[in-house]
Scaffold this motif. Structure first.
Motif: not given
Length: 248
Positions: A35-62
């Protein structure tokens, strides 16, 4: 002599832009499993904001994102998932679940506000090199993160990939509407060619399918080979041998 290749096989064959490569090279990283990667954290926060949700999680594939989402929603053994027979996950992912969105001139958070979770592919229309992001409530994403690790999807310095995805979201979302209009124009042009048929009304995003009519005296494989000699790459549709799908 072919001097330029136009690749219409799929929107998954895009290459990372110079901006993406630069962002990847300069990404600030740490251990995302902890849980320490700052770029992953920033990206997930931005995606949650764009999608209007509370949180987000990056995964390798659809496929992994869809499977994780189903497992979180159906956490009681014996649960069932109801799908249409033409569902993307039923045909292409052997049981994975997918929520597919597009640029329709409507803010994306409005499109998904009634959904408990959403899976967003980053490597197709947006052009990131790899990955999907799941969005939902904080409770949903906490469970999803545990399942991601269980399924082998936890990655350490994943900020390198998230940096490219962040560039894709910032630079390419605004291009989707124009991309879709170009696909519509392209479909209308194809439909004027003798021996080809396109359901133009079905072209709403950057995906165009066309059929080779009986009597055209050419197979989809032959057509793909012929146009490849002129620098154009197409891909026959696997489920329908006489049909070709294009992804811009």
């Amino acid at each position: 002599m072919v001097t330029r290749t136009v690749d219409l096989r799929s929107d998954t064959v895009t290459k990372p832009s110079k901006a993406m490569r630069a962002a990847m090279a300069n990404a600030e990283v740490d251990d995302d499993v902890l849980g320490y990667d700052p770029t992953a954290f920033r990206f997930e926060m931005e995606m949650a904001r764009i999608m209007g949700k509370e949180a987000a999680l990056y995964v390798p594939s659809g496929t992994m994102g869809n499977l994780i989402s189903v497992l979180v929603h159906c956490d009681i053994r014996g649960s069932e998932v109801i799908l249409g027979d033409n569902s993307h996950i039923h045909i292409y992912e052997n049981g994975g679940i997918s929520t597919i969105g597009g640029a329709l001139g409507v803010p994306v958070h409005r499109l998904v506000q009634a959904a408990d979770s959403v899976s967003v592919c980053l490597s197709k229309g947006l052009g990131a090199p790899v990955g999907t992001v799941i969005v939902g409530s904080k409770v949903f994403i906490a469970k999803a993160k545990t399942l991601r690790k269980t399924l082998g999807g936890g990655m350490r310095q994943v900020g390198v990939l998230c940096a490219a995805a962040l560039v894709a979201v910032q630079e390419n979302v605004s291009k989707l509407e124009g991309d879709h209009k170009n696909a519509k124009t392209f479909a209308e042009g194809l439909n004027k060619i003798k021996g080809l048929k396109v359901d133009v009304t079905s072209v709403e995003t950057n995906i165009v399918y066309f059929d080779i009519l009986e009597g055209a005296n050419i197979t989809s494989q032959e057509l793909c080979k012929n146009v490849e000699e002129h620098g154009i790459l197409l891909m026959p549709e696997r489920a329908h041998p006489g049909e070709i799908g294009l992804g811009q």
